[in-house]
Motif scaffolding. Structure first.
Motif, mmCIF file in Angstrom:
data_model
loop_
_atom_site.group_PDB
_atom_site.id
_atom_site.type_symbol
_atom_site.label_atom_id
_atom_site.label_comp_id
_atom_site.label_asym_id
_atom_site.label_seq_id
_atom_site.Cartn_x
_atom_site.Cartn_y
_atom_site.Cartn_z
ATOM 1 N N LEU A 109 0.557 7.557 -3.543
ATOM 2 C CA LEU A 109 -0.481 7.382 -4.036
ATOM 3 C C LEU A 109 -1.827 6.327 -3.238
ATOM 4 C CD1 LEU A 109 -1.131 7.322 -7.271
ATOM 5 C CD2 LEU A 109 -0.585 5.308 -7.714
ATOM 6 N N ALA A 110 -3.006 7.253 -3.591
ATOM 7 C CA ALA A 110 -4.500 5.989 -2.775
ATOM 8 C C ALA A 110 -4.123 4.883 -3.655
ATOM 9 C CB ALA A 110 -5.441 6.904 -3.160
ATOM 10 N N ILE A 111 -4.910 3.461 -2.982
ATOM 11 C CA ILE A 111 -4.095 2.101 -3.563
ATOM 12 C C ILE A 111 -6.381 2.415 -3.313
ATOM 13 C CG2 ILE A 111 -4.019 -0.085 -2.718
ATOM 14 C CD1 ILE A 111 -1.503 0.675 -1.532
ATOM 15 N N ARG A 112 -6.592 1.500 -4.751
ATOM 16 C CA ARG A 112 -7.948 1.448 -4.945
ATOM 17 C C ARG A 112 -7.839 0.468 -5.837
ATOM 18 N NH1 ARG A 112 -8.019 7.078 -5.820
ATOM 19 N NH2 ARG A 112 -9.168 7.767 -4.283
ATOM 20 N N THR A 113 -7.168 -0.527 -6.833
ATOM 21 C CA THR A 113 -6.840 -1.524 -7.094
ATOM 22 C C THR A 113 -5.913 -2.433 -6.805
ATOM 23 O OG1 THR A 113 -6.107 -0.845 -9.170
ATOM 24 C CG2 THR A 113 -8.686 -0.062 -8.663
ATOM 25 N N PRO A 157 -1.727 -7.597 -2.994
ATOM 26 C CA PRO A 157 -2.457 -6.527 -2.260
ATOM 27 C C PRO A 157 -3.782 -7.725 -2.415
ATOM 28 C CG PRO A 157 -2.376 -7.772 -4.698
ATOM 29 C CD PRO A 157 -1.400 -7.686 -4.402
ATOM 30 N N THR A 158 -3.979 -8.890 -1.539
ATOM 31 C CA THR A 158 -4.675 -9.496 -0.986
ATOM 32 C C THR A 158 -5.080 -9.055 -0.112
ATOM 33 O OG1 THR A 158 -3.391 -11.502 -0.262
ATOM 34 C CG2 THR A 158 -4.298 -11.388 -2.580
ATOM 35 N N LEU A 209 -4.307 1.983 2.504
ATOM 36 C CA LEU A 209 -4.945 2.121 1.817
ATOM 37 C C LEU A 209 -4.686 4.287 0.906
ATOM 38 C CD1 LEU A 209 -8.618 0.487 1.924
ATOM 39 C CD2 LEU A 209 -6.829 0.042 0.656
ATOM 40 N N THR A 210 -3.312 4.822 1.748
ATOM 41 C CA THR A 210 -3.521 5.424 1.452
ATOM 42 C C THR A 210 -1.873 5.094 0.411
ATOM 43 O OG1 THR A 210 -1.738 6.346 3.495
ATOM 44 C CG2 THR A 210 -3.583 6.459 2.833
ATOM 45 N N GLY A 211 -1.822 4.815 0.276
ATOM 46 C CA GLY A 211 -0.388 3.876 -0.284
ATOM 47 C C GLY A 211 1.252 4.271 -0.266
ATOM 48 N N THR A 212 1.011 4.620 1.590
ATOM 49 C CA THR A 212 2.386 4.780 2.539
ATOM 50 C C THR A 212 2.921 3.448 2.681
ATOM 51 O OG1 THR A 212 1.859 7.026 2.729
ATOM 52 C CG2 THR A 212 3.448 6.494 4.091
ATOM 53 N N PRO A 213 3.768 3.276 2.357
ATOM 54 C CA PRO A 213 4.345 1.817 2.774
ATOM 55 C C PRO A 213 5.224 2.633 4.227
ATOM 56 C CG PRO A 213 4.997 2.139 0.694
ATOM 57 C CD PRO A 213 4.365 3.580 0.960
ATOM 58 N N GLN A 214 4.904 0.958 5.087
ATOM 59 C CA GLN A 214 5.864 1.105 6.397
ATOM 60 C C GLN A 214 6.406 0.317 6.717
ATOM 61 O OE1 GLN A 214 5.664 3.558 8.847
ATOM 62 N NE2 GLN A 214 3.854 4.969 7.547
ATOM 63 N N PRO A 215 8.606 0.116 7.486
ATOM 64 C CA PRO A 215 8.861 -0.618 7.318
ATOM 65 C C PRO A 215 8.743 -1.772 8.510
ATOM 66 C CG PRO A 215 9.945 1.065 8.193
ATOM 67 C CD PRO A 215 8.915 2.195 7.460
ATOM 68 N N LEU A 216 8.843 -3.280 8.245
ATOM 69 C CA LEU A 216 8.214 -3.508 9.088
ATOM 70 C C LEU A 216 8.884 -4.383 10.476
ATOM 71 C CD1 LEU A 216 5.405 -5.036 10.614
ATOM 72 C CD2 LEU A 216 5.311 -7.355 8.661
ATOM 73 N N ASN A 217 10.424 -4.519 9.144
ATOM 74 C CA ASN A 217 11.573 -5.869 10.129
ATOM 75 C C ASN A 217 12.447 -4.602 9.797
ATOM 76 O OD1 ASN A 217 11.984 -5.853 7.456
ATOM 77 N ND2 ASN A 217 11.939 -7.636 8.134
#
Length: 229
Positions: A109-113, A157-158, A209-217
């Motif tokens: 889901l695209a993130i705008r807010t 979201p900051t 901002l496309t709303g696609t999470p990526q694992p970081l660890n």
């Protein structure tokens, strides 16, 4: 000469050209690591000896050896590990071979807010396999944006990197509730926060901002591969 492949930085979204490394096989043939051009790079939060190597088979002599996993450093400071075509039937070098879950493609889901970020994380947690994911009934509950069965989650979201305090706060919520804490951030994490999350085995994800999470660890990678315990 090895053919270059495009690499998209998951942090600044810039595209780069990367030439896969070539090593000499024992048979004398130059072996170029088969970097997958369409795969998503993995943000490199920490290194271990075992996951720094990948099994690759020589196309000339069919010999299989372990070679250094290819990495790329973006000018923005992000370091990514590039996926390599795996050898059929060979598990990861850390020996912890668990079959990956079969899931449909995630629909972002695209993130705008800020609210969009929470909804995107909720969709992703559902996709990972958590059940009953919803917002807490008590809007005043600090440090938790989503709850589910065996789950507490925070979404930052900051535009500033997530702090160490925020990571530890979520971990404490999980400890009290005997739940898995999962953190999502749009701006990444402070260095101390990432190190502490690794120590606490707290999964960290970044979202664009496309709303696609990526694992970081590592804990986040395991959650994607295996789903909730």
């Amino acid at each position: 000469m090895a053919k270059s492949v495009p690499v998209h930085c998951p942090t600044c979204r810039r595209e780069h050209s990367f030439t896969p490394p070539t090593f000499p096989c024992a048979c004398g043939t130059p072996l170029t690591l088969p970097v997958l051009p369409d795969a998503t790079p993995e943000l490199l939060a920490h290194r271990t000896w075992s996951d720094s190597w990948v099994a690759v088979r020589c196309p000339s002599c069919d010999r299989q050896d372990q070679w250094p996993r290819p990495e790329f450093g973006c000018a923005c400071g992000t370091v990514v590990r590039l996926p390599v075509q795996p050898v059929p039937g060979v598990a990861d070098t850390d020996g912890d071979a668990a079959p990956a879950l079969l899931r449909p493609d995630f629909r972002p889901l695209a993130i705008r807010t800020a609210d969009d970020a929470v909804v995107a994380a909720e969709r992703y947690l559902d996709w990972l396999g958590f059940t009953g994911v919803t917002r807490p009934g008590d809007a005043a509950e600090a440090g938790v944006d989503l709850r589910g069965v065996g789950l507490v989650s925070r979404i930052d979201p900051t535009t500033l990197p997530t702090s160490l305090r925020a990571v530890e706060c979520l971990w404490l919520h999980g400890l009290v509730d005997s739940a898995t804490g999962v953190f999502f951030s749009l701006a990444g994490y402070e260095r101390e926060a990432r190190s502490r999350a690794d120590e606490l085995r707290l999964p960290l994800f970044v979202m664009d901002l496309t709303g696609t999470p990526q694992p970081l660890n590592g804990p986040a990678d395991q959650l994607v591969e295996r789903g909730p315990a």
